[in-house]
Enzyme design. Structure first.
Site, PDB file in Angstrom:
ATOM      1  N   SER A  42       9.468   2.618  -1.927  1.00  9.26           N
ATOM      2  CA  SER A  42       9.061   1.505  -2.799  1.00  9.26           C
ATOM      3  C   SER A  42       9.424   1.783  -4.255  1.00  9.26           C
ATOM      4  CB  SER A  42       7.568   1.206  -2.658  1.00  9.26           C
ATOM      5  OG  SER A  42       6.804   2.374  -2.825  1.00  9.26           O
TER       6      SER A  42
ATOM      7  N   HIS B 244       6.648   3.797   5.857  1.00  6.84           N
ATOM      8  CA  HIS B 244       6.139   3.888   4.476  1.00  6.84           C
ATOM      9  C   HIS B 244       4.766   3.184   4.434  1.00  6.84           C
ATOM     10  CE1 HIS B 244       6.152   4.406   0.242  1.00  6.84           C
ATOM     11  NE2 HIS B 244       6.935   3.419  -0.137  1.00  6.84           N
TER      12      HIS B 244
ATOM     13  N   HIS C 174       4.887  13.818   5.999  1.00  6.14           N
ATOM     14  CA  HIS C 174       5.345  13.323   4.690  1.00  6.14           C
ATOM     15  C   HIS C 174       6.696  13.945   4.369  1.00  6.14           C
ATOM     16  CE1 HIS C 174       5.316  12.161   0.454  1.00  6.14           C
ATOM     17  NE2 HIS C 174       4.444  11.250   0.834  1.00  6.14           N
TER      18      HIS C 174
ATOM     19  N   ARG D 148      -4.816  12.240  -1.774  1.00  5.06           N
ATOM     20  CA  ARG D 148      -5.261  10.844  -1.689  1.00  5.06           C
ATOM     21  C   ARG D 148      -6.082  10.641  -0.404  1.00  5.06           C
ATOM     22  NH1 ARG D 148       0.497   8.022  -2.139  1.00  5.06           N
ATOM     23  NH2 ARG D 148       0.789   9.507  -0.434  1.00  5.06           N
TER      24      ARG D 148
ATOM     25  N   ASP E 215      -2.282   7.158   4.218  1.00  8.66           N
ATOM     26  CA  ASP E 215      -2.490   6.023   5.116  1.00  8.66           C
ATOM     27  C   ASP E 215      -3.418   6.336   6.288  1.00  8.66           C
ATOM     28  OD1 ASP E 215      -0.726   4.294   3.689  1.00  8.66           O
ATOM     29  OD2 ASP E 215       0.935   5.470   4.476  1.00  8.66           O
TER      30      ASP E 215
END
Ligand code: HAX
Length: 437
Positions: free
Chosen positions: A240, A270, A317, A326, A372
Site C-alpha cells: 500500500s 496484505h 511477514h 501492533r 491482522d
C-alpha cells in the site's frame, strides 16, 4: 496558516538542504546490491526507497519518527477520559516528527472538523454500487471520485513552482483524511444497516466521531483511535505504501494516489488478511460447534489449512522476524477489555501453537503473528461482524501515513519512480558469467 502547516513549512526548509547535499555530493555511493533472487522475488529487502516518517526493524517492529508504538501511545495527547490518544496527534507526529501539545492536537482536530463535509456526489456514487460489492471497491471509488476537488491538480494546471508543490498536497491530504470516517461509516450503513446512518458530530475527535457514526458505545471510540494509529505507517516498501508513493511520483494528486493504495491494500496477502483471519476463525468456530477448542484440536485445524496448500492468515511477514508490536498492543487491549470473548480465546490458543507449527512446516521465514491476526477479533466483539468491512478501517489508518509521505515526497522533490527491468535471458547470461568467474 495553521500551526501544523507553519511547523511543517519550517521543517521542510530545514530538511531540503540535507537531501540536496546527499544527491549532489554523495549520489554515487553504493547502498545495496541486487541479486537475481531479489529481482524475481518481489525485491525483498532491497534498499531503494527513502522515508524519514517511519522505520521497520525486523526484530523490534515499527517506529514512528523514532518512537516505538508503546512510546507513541504513551506520549501523544489523549481526549478527556480516553484510554487511547488522538488520531490527529499521530498525523502531527508523522508529518513533523514532534509530539504535539494539547493545543496543537486540538488545532488539527478543529481543521479536520472544518473539512469533514462530503460532497453530495460521493454519497450518490456509493449508493450507485450494487449491494454485493466489496466495501474496498466502494471505498477506493469514493476516494477516486473526489479527484475533481484536488487543489494540487488545479494549481499544477494553473502553473505552480516546484518548490511549492507540497502546499496543495497538504491541503488535499487534510481534506481527504477528514472525510474518510464519514465515507467508511456511510458505506457500512449502506451495505449492512439498510442505509440507516448517523450524522457526524463536529465536536468530536476523529476516532470518537467514527465510533459515534457507527453507533457503537464506548470503548469503541478507543478501539477506533488505536486501530487508526497502529495501522498508520509501516515504512515505504509494503504494497500500500509503495503504491501510494509510486502513483504519487507521477504527480498524480492525493485522491488518485490514495485510491490506488487502497486497491493494493485490498489483496489477501496484505490488508485483506484481517478479513481472511475472521473467515478462517469462523470456520474453526463452526467446526468446534462454538466450544473452546483444545490445543490439539487447533493444531489439527492449522495443519489441515497448511496441508491444503493455503497460508495461515495473520501470520508471517516480509520484513518482521518477531511478534508484531501492533499485534501485542491489541492483545493487551483484549486482555483488559475482552478476556472472556470466545474468539479472543481462540486467537490466544492460536498464538500458543501456530509459531511452532510454522517452524516445523519449514517455509515461513517469520512464524509470528502480524497486525491482522488480532484486529478483526476486536471489531467482531464490538458488533462489527461483517468482516468484509475490516480492511476499510485499515485503509483509513494507512491513509494517514501515506499522505504524510506524499507531502514530504513533494517537499523534497522526489522524482518519478522508474526502476529498470531486465529479461529472463539477460539474467541467465549474468548467471552463467558469474558461474565462470
Ligand atoms: N502460512 C503458510 N505459509 C506461509 C506463511 C503463512 N502464514 N507465511 C509465509 N509462508 C510461506 C510463503 O507462502 C512462502 O511459500 P512458497 O515458498 O511456497 O512461496 C514461504 O513461506 C516463504 O515466504 P516468506 O519469505 O516467509 O514470506 P513472504 O515475504 O514471501 O510473504 C506474507 C509475506 C505476509 C505475504 C506471508 O507471510 C503470508 O502469506 N502470510 C499470510 C497472509 C498475511 O497474514 N498477510 C498479512 C501480512 C501483514 C500485512 O501486510 N498486513 O497488511
Amino acid at each position: 496558516m495553521s500551526n501544523l502547516k507553519q511547523k511543517l513549512k519550517d521543517k521542510i526548509d530545514l530538511w531540503r538542504p540535507r537531501t540536496a547535499k546527499l544527491i549532489k555530493e554523495h549520489g554515487d555511493v553504493v547502498i545495496d546490491q541486487v541479486t537475481i533472487g531479489q529481482a524475481i522475488g518481489g525485491m525483498r529487502g532491497l534498499k531503494s526507497l527513502v522515508t524519514d516518517i517511519s522505520y521497520l526493524d525486523p526484530q523490534e517492529g515499527i517506529r514512528y519518527r523514532g518512537y516505538t508504538l508503546p512510546e507513541v501511545f504513551e506520549k501523544l495527547p489523549k481526549p478527556t477520559g480516553a484510554e487511547m490518544p488522538y488520531v490527529e496527534g499521530a498525523l502531527y507526529l508523522l508529518l513533523t516528527g514532534d509530539i504535539p501539545t494539547d493545543k496543537e492536537v486540538a488545532d488539527v482536530a478543529d481543521e479536520f472538523n472544518k473539512r469533514r463535509i462530503l460532497p453530495r456526489y460521493v454519497y450518490e456514487v456509493i449508493d450507485a454500487f450494487p449491494s454485493v460489492s466489496h466495501p474496498m471497491a466502494i471505498f477506493s471509488t469514493a476516494i477516486l471520485t473526489m479527484h475533481r476537488e484536488s487543489f494540487f491538480s488545479k494549481k499544477y494546471h494553473a502553473g505552480i513552482n516546484k518548490n511549492d508543490y507540497w502546499d496543495p498536497m497538504y491541503e488535499d491530504s487534510l481534506n481527504l483524511l477528514a472525510k474518510l470516517p464519514e465515507i467508511a461509516s456511510y458505506i457500512y450503513a449502506k451495505l449492512y444497516r439498510d442505509g440507516n446512518r448517523i450524522q457526524s458530530n463536529p465536536n468530536m475527535d476523529m476516532g470518537g466521531n467514527y465510533a459515534h457514526m457507527m453507533g457503537i458505545p464506548k470503548p469503541y471510540d478507543d478501539v477506533s483511535r488505536m486501530h487508526f494509529i497502529i495501522h498508520a505507517d509501516h515504512e515505504s516498501g509494503n504494497v500500500s505504501a509503495h503504491t501510494g508513493h509510486l502513483v504519487g511520483s507521477s504527480l498524480s494528486d492525493v485522491y488518485l494516489s490514495i485510491s490506488a493504495m487502497i486497491n493494493g491494500l485490498a489483496g489477501p496477502l496484505h490488508g485483506l488478511a484481517n478479513q481472511e483471519v475472521l473467515r478462517w476463525l469462523q470456520d474453526l468456530v463452526h467446526r468446534m460447534d462454538g466450544k473452546v477448542p483444545t490445543r490439539e484440536e487447533i493444531k489439527q485445524f492449522v495443519w489441515d489449512t497448511l496441508n491444503s496448500g493455503q497460508v495461515i492468515p495473520g501470520y508471517g511477514h516480509a520484513v518482521l522476524r518477531k511478534t508484531d508490536p501492533r499485534y501485542s498492543l491489541q492483545r493487551e487491549f483484549c486482555l483488559n477489555h475482552l478476556k472472556d470473548d470466545l474468539l479472543f480465546k481462540y486467537t490466544d490458543i492460536l498464538y500458543q501453537v501456530v509459531p511452532d507449527i510454522l517452524k516445523e512446516h519449514g517455509k515461513a521465514k517469520n512464524p509470528w503473528p502480524n497486525v491482522d491476526a488480532q484486529s478483526g477479533v476486536i471489531q467482531w466483539h464490538y458488533g462489527v461482524t461483517e468482516y468484509d468491512f475490516y480492511t476499510v478501517l485499515f485503509g483509513i489508518g494507512r491513509s494517514i501515513g501515506i499522505t504524510a509521505n506524499l507531502i514530504w515526497d513533494r517537499a523534497l522533490g522526489y522524482p518519478l519512480e522508474r526502476p529498470k527491468s531486465v529479461t529472463t535471458e539477460m539474467l541467465e547470461k549474468m548467471a552463467m558469467k558469474s558461474k565462470m568467474k
